[in-house]
Design a protein around this motif. Structure first.
Motif, mmCIF file in Angstrom:
data_model
loop_
_atom_site.group_PDB
_atom_site.id
_atom_site.type_symbol
_atom_site.label_atom_id
_atom_site.label_comp_id
_atom_site.label_asym_id
_atom_site.label_seq_id
_atom_site.Cartn_x
_atom_site.Cartn_y
_atom_site.Cartn_z
ATOM 1 N N ILE A 81 -22.387 6.026 -1.149
ATOM 2 C CA ILE A 81 -23.029 6.940 -2.097
ATOM 3 C C ILE A 81 -24.221 6.274 -2.772
ATOM 4 O O ILE A 81 -25.295 6.866 -2.909
ATOM 5 N N LEU A 82 -24.049 5.015 -3.200
ATOM 6 C CA LEU A 82 -25.131 4.318 -3.901
ATOM 7 C C LEU A 82 -26.315 4.007 -2.989
ATOM 8 O O LEU A 82 -27.403 3.694 -3.481
ATOM 9 N N SER A 83 -26.130 4.110 -1.679
ATOM 10 C CA SER A 83 -27.225 3.820 -0.747
ATOM 11 C C SER A 83 -28.226 4.979 -0.642
ATOM 12 O O SER A 83 -29.309 4.804 -0.090
ATOM 13 N N TYR A 84 -27.876 6.132 -1.167
ATOM 14 C CA TYR A 84 -28.759 7.290 -1.066
ATOM 15 C C TYR A 84 -29.891 7.201 -2.085
ATOM 16 O O TYR A 84 -29.690 6.725 -3.200
ATOM 17 N N PRO A 85 -31.087 7.693 -1.708
ATOM 18 C CA PRO A 85 -32.225 7.627 -2.624
ATOM 19 C C PRO A 85 -31.980 8.461 -3.886
ATOM 20 O O PRO A 85 -31.468 9.577 -3.810
ATOM 21 N N GLY A 86 -32.319 7.871 -5.023
ATOM 22 C CA GLY A 86 -32.214 8.582 -6.293
ATOM 23 C C GLY A 86 -30.858 8.486 -6.966
ATOM 24 O O GLY A 86 -30.723 8.850 -8.128
ATOM 25 N N VAL A 87 -29.848 7.983 -6.269
ATOM 26 C CA VAL A 87 -28.522 7.868 -6.872
ATOM 27 C C VAL A 87 -28.495 6.646 -7.783
ATOM 28 O O VAL A 87 -28.803 5.533 -7.356
ATOM 29 N N SER B 55 -13.683 14.142 -4.239
ATOM 30 C CA SER B 55 -14.723 14.629 -5.149
ATOM 31 C C SER B 55 -15.224 13.440 -5.946
ATOM 32 O O SER B 55 -14.494 12.478 -6.184
ATOM 33 N N VAL B 56 -16.479 13.520 -6.327
ATOM 34 C CA VAL B 56 -17.104 12.423 -7.060
ATOM 35 C C VAL B 56 -18.249 12.990 -7.893
ATOM 36 O O VAL B 56 -18.843 14.006 -7.542
ATOM 37 N N HIS B 57 -18.519 12.353 -9.015
ATOM 38 C CA HIS B 57 -19.673 12.694 -9.840
ATOM 39 C C HIS B 57 -20.763 11.669 -9.542
ATOM 40 O O HIS B 57 -20.498 10.469 -9.516
ATOM 41 N N VAL B 58 -21.978 12.150 -9.327
ATOM 42 C CA VAL B 58 -23.098 11.277 -9.004
ATOM 43 C C VAL B 58 -24.183 11.470 -10.059
ATOM 44 O O VAL B 58 -24.609 12.597 -10.317
ATOM 45 N N GLU B 59 -24.596 10.358 -10.657
ATOM 46 C CA GLU B 59 -25.660 10.396 -11.659
ATOM 47 C C GLU B 59 -27.006 10.187 -10.977
ATOM 48 O O GLU B 59 -27.173 9.268 -10.179
ATOM 49 N N VAL C 181 -35.012 19.073 -9.061
ATOM 50 C CA VAL C 181 -33.633 19.539 -8.890
ATOM 51 C C VAL C 181 -33.341 19.868 -7.423
ATOM 52 O O VAL C 181 -32.260 19.552 -6.912
ATOM 53 N N ILE C 182 -34.278 20.482 -6.754
ATOM 54 C CA ILE C 182 -34.082 20.857 -5.350
ATOM 55 C C ILE C 182 -33.919 19.602 -4.492
ATOM 56 O O ILE C 182 -33.036 19.536 -3.624
ATOM 57 N N GLU C 183 -34.748 18.580 -4.748
ATOM 58 C CA GLU C 183 -34.638 17.324 -3.994
ATOM 59 C C GLU C 183 -33.309 16.622 -4.284
ATOM 60 O O GLU C 183 -32.663 16.101 -3.372
ATOM 61 N N SER C 184 -32.897 16.607 -5.552
ATOM 62 C CA SER C 184 -31.609 15.989 -5.919
ATOM 63 C C SER C 184 -30.458 16.726 -5.237
ATOM 64 O O SER C 184 -29.534 16.102 -4.708
ATOM 65 N N HIS C 185 -30.525 18.050 -5.246
ATOM 66 C CA HIS C 185 -29.472 18.844 -4.608
ATOM 67 C C HIS C 185 -29.422 18.567 -3.109
ATOM 68 O O HIS C 185 -28.342 18.485 -2.513
ATOM 69 N N ASP C 186 -30.583 18.399 -2.496
ATOM 70 C CA ASP C 186 -30.644 18.086 -1.075
ATOM 71 C C ASP C 186 -29.960 16.746 -0.782
ATOM 72 O O ASP C 186 -29.226 16.616 0.200
ATOM 73 N N VAL C 187 -30.187 15.756 -1.628
ATOM 74 C CA VAL C 187 -29.533 14.446 -1.463
ATOM 75 C C VAL C 187 -28.013 14.608 -1.543
ATOM 76 O O VAL C 187 -27.271 14.061 -0.724
ATOM 77 N N LEU C 188 -27.557 15.388 -2.515
ATOM 78 C CA LEU C 188 -26.115 15.589 -2.673
ATOM 79 C C LEU C 188 -25.527 16.332 -1.473
ATOM 80 O O LEU C 188 -24.424 16.000 -1.011
ATOM 81 N N ASP C 189 -26.240 17.320 -0.950
ATOM 82 C CA ASP C 189 -25.799 18.010 0.268
ATOM 83 C C ASP C 189 -25.703 17.035 1.442
ATOM 84 O O ASP C 189 -24.760 17.089 2.238
ATOM 85 N N ILE D 58 -25.118 13.844 1.278
ATOM 86 C CA ILE D 58 -23.944 12.997 1.068
ATOM 87 C C ILE D 58 -22.693 13.714 1.571
ATOM 88 O O ILE D 58 -21.882 13.135 2.303
ATOM 89 N N GLU D 59 -22.534 14.973 1.172
ATOM 90 C CA GLU D 59 -21.355 15.741 1.593
ATOM 91 C C GLU D 59 -21.275 15.848 3.118
ATOM 92 O O GLU D 59 -20.212 15.629 3.709
ATOM 93 N N ARG D 60 -22.402 16.163 3.758
ATOM 94 C CA ARG D 60 -22.426 16.294 5.222
ATOM 95 C C ARG D 60 -22.129 14.969 5.906
ATOM 96 O O ARG D 60 -21.382 14.902 6.885
ATOM 97 N N ASP D 61 -22.716 13.904 5.384
ATOM 98 C CA ASP D 61 -22.541 12.578 5.960
ATOM 99 C C ASP D 61 -21.060 12.168 5.943
ATOM 100 O O ASP D 61 -20.525 11.675 6.937
ATOM 101 N N PHE D 62 -20.395 12.383 4.816
ATOM 102 C CA PHE D 62 -18.983 12.004 4.721
ATOM 103 C C PHE D 62 -18.120 12.818 5.676
ATOM 104 O O PHE D 62 -17.192 12.288 6.282
#
Length: 187
Positions: free
Chosen positions: A34-40, A59-63, A70-78, A80-84
């Motif tokens: 998770i921490l390897s993703y940009p912006g996390v 489930s996890v909370h990511v700061e 917001v759209i770019e942050s949401h894309d990163v979170l998506d 992460i979910e797909r990758d896992f």
């Protein structure tokens, strides 16, 4: 032998259903990924549920910075979910926690308070810190992770932390949520 095998089969079946702490190596692997993703910036409140082979949910909370798009942050979170799901077979749900990274007081408070809670117990961490400035006082709102076996009641822990904050920032009121963790992922 049949009796022993039956007991072991029941135990192996009940452990995931009744709940058991996730493997430390898995927790660390999830954290690093998770921490390897940009912006996390940070990750916390990880919960892993294992219902048998191919049935892991987490489930996890990511700061991430509240100032990022917001759209770019949401894309990163998506991502992460797909990758896992694709690479680890874990159905991951990621909660977005936007945090202020441009307000110098908030950044100073986050850093200072993260160090101060360790004077109570070196395993303690804080997250979701936000500051609400008012005309007569400032509210400092955050969650504090109290590790398993700390032996301090929530109300006493809140008083200790509030006292630490007031010693340096007497105009600040704390609004603290104590999280009792079984497994904590920290930076």
């Amino acid at each position: 032998f049949i009796l022993y095998s039956g007991v072991m089969l029941i135990r192996d079946t009940l452990d995931p259903l009744l709940g058991k702490a996730p493997d430390r190596e898995l927790v660390e692997e999830i954290r690093k990924k998770i921490l390897s993703y940009p912006g996390v910036i940070s990750a916390h409140d990880l919960m892993v549920h294992d219902y048998g082979p191919g049935r892991q949910f987490a489930s996890v909370h990511v700061e991430m910075s509240a100032d990022a798009d917001v759209i770019e942050s949401h894309d990163v979170l998506d991502n992460i979910e797909r990758d896992f799901l694709q690479n680890m077979g874990i159905h991951m749900v990621v909660h977005y926690d936007p945090i202020s990274t441009n307000d110098s007081f908030t950044c100073e408070m986050r850093k200072w308070l993260s160090e101060q809670v360790k004077s109570i117990d070196s395993r303690m961490t804080i997250h979701d810190l936000r500051v609400v400035h008012g005309t007569t006082h400032t509210n400092v709102i955050f969650d504090c992770v109290a590790p398993h076996g700390i032996g301090i009641e929530d109300s006493d822990l809140k008083k200790k932390i509030d006292s630490l904050v007031k010693s340096k920032y007497p105009y600040c009121n704390t609004v603290i949520t104590i999280d009792r963790s079984f497994t904590s992922i920290v930076d």
